[in-house]
Design a protein around this motif. Structure first.
Motif, mmCIF file in Angstrom:
data_model
loop_
_atom_site.group_PDB
_atom_site.id
_atom_site.type_symbol
_atom_site.label_atom_id
_atom_site.label_comp_id
_atom_site.label_asym_id
_atom_site.label_seq_id
_atom_site.Cartn_x
_atom_site.Cartn_y
_atom_site.Cartn_z
ATOM 1 N N ARG A 51 0.854 -1.169 0.000
ATOM 2 C CA ARG A 51 0.000 0.000 0.000
ATOM 3 C C ARG A 51 0.897 1.229 0.000
ATOM 4 O O ARG A 51 2.094 1.131 0.241
ATOM 5 C CB ARG A 51 -0.980 0.017 1.181
ATOM 6 C CG ARG A 51 -0.430 0.291 2.539
ATOM 7 C CD ARG A 51 0.357 -0.835 3.184
ATOM 8 N NE ARG A 51 -0.485 -2.003 3.435
ATOM 9 C CZ ARG A 51 -0.073 -3.243 3.217
ATOM 10 N NH1 ARG A 51 1.175 -3.480 2.774
ATOM 11 N NH2 ARG A 51 -0.842 -4.279 3.463
ATOM 12 N N ARG A 52 0.331 2.391 -0.286
ATOM 13 C CA ARG A 52 1.137 3.610 -0.363
ATOM 14 C C ARG A 52 0.810 4.568 0.772
ATOM 15 O O ARG A 52 -0.354 4.777 1.113
ATOM 16 C CB ARG A 52 0.891 4.313 -1.709
ATOM 17 C CG ARG A 52 1.304 3.502 -2.932
ATOM 18 C CD ARG A 52 2.793 3.161 -2.912
ATOM 19 N NE ARG A 52 3.191 2.442 -4.101
ATOM 20 C CZ ARG A 52 3.650 3.029 -5.207
ATOM 21 N NH1 ARG A 52 3.784 4.343 -5.254
ATOM 22 N NH2 ARG A 52 3.981 2.309 -6.257
ATOM 23 N N TYR A 53 1.864 5.164 1.334
ATOM 24 C CA TYR A 53 1.731 6.177 2.381
ATOM 25 C C TYR A 53 2.372 7.484 1.900
ATOM 26 O O TYR A 53 3.347 7.468 1.133
ATOM 27 C CB TYR A 53 2.456 5.741 3.658
ATOM 28 C CG TYR A 53 1.831 4.600 4.423
ATOM 29 C CD1 TYR A 53 0.568 4.086 4.110
ATOM 30 C CD2 TYR A 53 2.517 4.023 5.497
ATOM 31 C CE1 TYR A 53 0.011 3.042 4.832
ATOM 32 C CE2 TYR A 53 1.968 2.982 6.239
ATOM 33 C CZ TYR A 53 0.725 2.483 5.894
ATOM 34 O OH TYR A 53 0.182 1.444 6.621
ATOM 35 N N VAL A 54 1.858 8.601 2.392
ATOM 36 C CA VAL A 54 2.471 9.897 2.099
ATOM 37 C C VAL A 54 3.751 10.040 2.913
ATOM 38 O O VAL A 54 3.989 9.300 3.868
ATOM 39 C CB VAL A 54 1.509 11.058 2.432
ATOM 40 C CG1 VAL A 54 0.250 10.992 1.579
ATOM 41 C CG2 VAL A 54 1.150 11.068 3.916
ATOM 42 N N THR A 55 4.554 11.009 2.550
ATOM 43 C CA THR A 55 5.740 11.333 3.334
ATOM 44 C C THR A 55 5.317 12.168 4.544
ATOM 45 O O THR A 55 4.200 12.694 4.599
ATOM 46 C CB THR A 55 6.767 12.112 2.494
ATOM 47 O OG1 THR A 55 6.142 13.285 1.955
ATOM 48 C CG2 THR A 55 7.278 11.252 1.345
ATOM 49 N N ASP A 56 6.212 12.314 5.514
ATOM 50 C CA ASP A 56 5.874 12.971 6.777
ATOM 51 C C ASP A 56 5.408 14.413 6.605
ATOM 52 O O ASP A 56 4.664 14.932 7.440
ATOM 53 C CB ASP A 56 7.076 12.941 7.720
ATOM 54 C CG ASP A 56 7.354 11.546 8.260
ATOM 55 O OD1 ASP A 56 6.521 10.645 8.026
ATOM 56 O OD2 ASP A 56 8.403 11.366 8.915
ATOM 57 N N ASP A 57 5.859 15.077 5.532
ATOM 58 C CA ASP A 57 5.530 16.492 5.354
ATOM 59 C C ASP A 57 4.303 16.727 4.470
ATOM 60 O O ASP A 57 3.971 17.878 4.171
ATOM 61 C CB ASP A 57 6.731 17.234 4.762
ATOM 62 C CG ASP A 57 7.147 16.677 3.404
ATOM 63 O OD1 ASP A 57 6.836 15.500 3.122
ATOM 64 O OD2 ASP A 57 7.771 17.421 2.624
ATOM 65 N N GLN A 58 3.617 15.669 4.059
ATOM 66 C CA GLN A 58 2.456 15.812 3.180
ATOM 67 C C GLN A 58 1.153 15.674 3.963
ATOM 68 O O GLN A 58 1.086 14.962 4.960
ATOM 69 C CB GLN A 58 2.514 14.776 2.058
ATOM 70 C CG GLN A 58 3.686 14.991 1.107
ATOM 71 C CD GLN A 58 3.832 13.872 0.086
ATOM 72 O OE1 GLN A 58 3.372 12.747 0.292
ATOM 73 N NE2 GLN A 58 4.503 14.172 -1.020
ATOM 74 N N ILE A 74 -2.410 16.711 -1.054
ATOM 75 C CA ILE A 74 -2.484 15.688 -2.105
ATOM 76 C C ILE A 74 -3.803 15.795 -2.850
ATOM 77 O O ILE A 74 -3.881 15.466 -4.041
ATOM 78 C CB ILE A 74 -2.254 14.266 -1.546
ATOM 79 C CG1 ILE A 74 -3.373 13.807 -0.621
ATOM 80 C CG2 ILE A 74 -0.906 14.192 -0.830
ATOM 81 C CD1 ILE A 74 -3.251 12.350 -0.189
ATOM 82 N N ALA A 75 -4.847 16.294 -2.175
ATOM 83 C CA ALA A 75 -6.123 16.555 -2.847
ATOM 84 C C ALA A 75 -5.939 17.618 -3.922
ATOM 85 O O ALA A 75 -6.447 17.484 -5.048
ATOM 86 C CB ALA A 75 -7.173 17.006 -1.834
ATOM 87 N N ASP A 90 -7.081 17.012 7.903
ATOM 88 C CA ASP A 90 -5.615 17.075 7.857
ATOM 89 C C ASP A 90 -5.067 16.657 9.218
ATOM 90 O O ASP A 90 -5.335 17.317 10.230
ATOM 91 C CB ASP A 90 -5.140 18.496 7.547
ATOM 92 C CG ASP A 90 -5.106 18.798 6.063
ATOM 93 O OD1 ASP A 90 -5.275 17.859 5.258
ATOM 94 O OD2 ASP A 90 -4.914 19.968 5.702
ATOM 95 N N VAL A 91 -4.319 15.575 9.248
ATOM 96 C CA VAL A 91 -3.697 15.111 10.485
ATOM 97 C C VAL A 91 -2.184 15.255 10.341
ATOM 98 O O VAL A 91 -1.573 14.642 9.465
ATOM 99 C CB VAL A 91 -4.057 13.637 10.788
ATOM 100 C CG1 VAL A 91 -3.392 13.187 12.090
ATOM 101 C CG2 VAL A 91 -5.575 13.468 10.874
ATOM 102 N N GLU A 92 -1.597 16.083 11.182
ATOM 103 C CA GLU A 92 -0.156 16.282 11.142
ATOM 104 C C GLU A 92 0.562 15.003 11.577
ATOM 105 O O GLU A 92 0.077 14.265 12.441
ATOM 106 C CB GLU A 92 0.251 17.425 12.079
ATOM 107 C CG GLU A 92 -0.320 18.787 11.716
ATOM 108 C CD GLU A 92 0.474 19.480 10.630
ATOM 109 O OE1 GLU A 92 1.580 18.997 10.322
ATOM 110 O OE2 GLU A 92 -0.015 20.498 10.098
ATOM 111 N N GLN A 93 1.718 14.752 10.974
ATOM 112 C CA GLN A 93 2.527 13.617 11.405
ATOM 113 C C GLN A 93 2.878 13.771 12.881
ATOM 114 O O GLN A 93 3.351 14.816 13.326
ATOM 115 C CB GLN A 93 3.814 13.546 10.571
ATOM 116 C CG GLN A 93 4.769 12.453 10.985
ATOM 117 C CD GLN A 93 4.207 11.068 10.708
ATOM 118 O OE1 GLN A 93 3.342 10.888 9.881
ATOM 119 N NE2 GLN A 93 4.717 10.070 11.420
ATOM 120 N N GLY A 94 2.584 12.745 13.679
ATOM 121 C CA GLY A 94 2.882 12.776 15.105
ATOM 122 C C GLY A 94 1.830 13.457 15.955
ATOM 123 O O GLY A 94 1.961 13.507 17.181
ATOM 124 N N SER A 95 0.765 13.940 15.314
ATOM 125 C CA SER A 95 -0.296 14.618 16.057
ATOM 126 C C SER A 95 -1.414 13.644 16.393
ATOM 127 O O SER A 95 -1.546 12.581 15.792
ATOM 128 C CB SER A 95 -0.857 15.774 15.236
ATOM 129 O OG SER A 95 -2.000 16.335 15.846
#
Length: 359
Positions: free
Chosen positions: A58-65, A70-71, A100-105
């Motif tokens: 499966r595909r995941y976005v990078t931490d800064d996306q 991406i929409a 929008d969920v921030e990485q680590g949030s």
């Protein structure tokens, strides 16, 4: 125009770059919904998962996306494909489920709406381009299409941009086997008004349903399966068996009602773009639907799939799959003018919908 129909003017998608393979989950310590450890070896768990779902990666976005970004990227591709000036968009509809969920949030951001954020990223200044979100579970993007079609037929809008985008990798419980199903992605479509002609392109029919009594929490959010996690963070949760049984019982009838409303025989349906939920479930749904006509489908021909490499990206699966087929990225499947196709989805709510379209 005397009679108006809604046509697909362009499509676009964004496939994240990070590939998460099944073997990456082997070290995970899994627990069941009762927080009891699952002692089955990790390799056996992921092998069985592959057999049931068909998902190999499966595909995941990078931490800064983020979901809104991406929409917007998928939307930009759709606008370019359509040759459409963004300033002429009347309705900008974004389907998602978690904002929008921030990485680590642990918090979701949905104010301002993702649609407003997409409009900002695209630089659309026209205040008459109305931007709003739609929450409808995995069928959200298709419900956005149904809504756009209604606005267009009513003469309220001439051109709509409908986007489905999700970053599920940030709301997954790594101790839940179901977490392996989900992925990230975005897909978009430009729909516009056109003169209706006999045998011409356009949306032919649609159907939608919501079951929200005992079915309400078949897909929901909940705490981690791990008894050691006391963070209180809520993750996406799914009662897999109940979802499977629900979908197999209700989705075939819903698709059939949509097809029957067109007056076109099932034999003329060229492709069914079904939400990429689970390979075995999708196959069972289409087989059950054809059985209602006393027929058996040629699944390899009628049902394109990208779940094997892309997983289940919720609202993004159908527009992503359609864009890939339309642009020749799945060479075993092609679309031609006059082809009648079906879009269909099922998901949290529990919601079901379908749309018939002539290319």
């Amino acid at each position: 125009m005397d009679k108006i129909n809604t046509i697909i003017k362009g499509s676009g998608s964004f496939i994240p770059a990070v590939a998460k393979l099944n073997r990456d989950f082997i070290p995970n310590r899994f627990y069941d919904a009762q927080q009891v450890v699952i002692d089955t070896p990790g390799e056996e768990i992921v092998n069985k998962f592959r057999q049931i779902t068909g998902i190999g990666e499966r595909r995941y976005v990078t931490d800064d996306q983020h979901t809104s970004e991406i929409a917007a990227w998928a939307a930009q591709k759709a606008l370019e494909d359509a040759g459409t000036d963004p300033e002429t968009i009347d309705q900008l509809i974004v389907a998602h489920n978690f904002g929008d969920v921030e990485q680590g949030s642990i918090q979701s951001g949905a104010v301002p709406s993702l649609a407003a954020r997409v409009k900002h990223i695209l630089g659309i200044r026209n205040p008459n381009c109305v931007a709003y979100d739609i929450l409808f579970g995995c069928p959200g993007w298709l419900q956005g299409v149904i809504q756009a079609d209604a606005f267009i037929r009513a003469g309220v809008a001439k051109r709509c941009l409908v986007i489905g985008a999700e970053v599920l990798s940030r709301v997954l419980d790594g101790h839940d086997r179901d977490s392996m199903i989900f992925s990230d992605g975005a897909g978009a479509m430009v729909l516009e008004a056109a003169e209706a002609t006999a045998g011409g392109p356009g949306i032919l029919s649609s159907a939608a349903q919501t079951y929200a009594i005992q079915e309400l929490n078949y897909i929901s959010t909940g705490v981690s399966n791990s008894p050691e996690d006391d963070s209180g963070i809520k993750y996406v949760k799914m009662q897999g068996r109940r979802v499977y049984e629900f979908a197999l019982k209700h989705v075939p009838e819903a698709i059939k009602s949509c097809i029957d409303a067109t007056g076109i025989p099932i034999s003329q349906i060229k492709k069914i773009f079904i939400h990429q939920a689970n390979e075995k479930l999708d196959e069972a749904i289409i087989k059950a639907m054809y059985k209602l006509y006393d027929l058996a489908p040629d699944l390899a021909s009628v049902m394109p799939m990208n779940i094997h490499e892309l997983g289940n990206s919720s609202v993004a699966t159908i527009p992503t799959l359609f864009d890939m087929v339309r642009k020749g990225e799945l060479p075993e499947h092609t679309l031609h003018p006059g082809d009648v196709i079906v879009f269909a989805s099922v998901g949290a709510g529990m919601n079901i919908n379908a749309v018939c379209y002539r290319m």
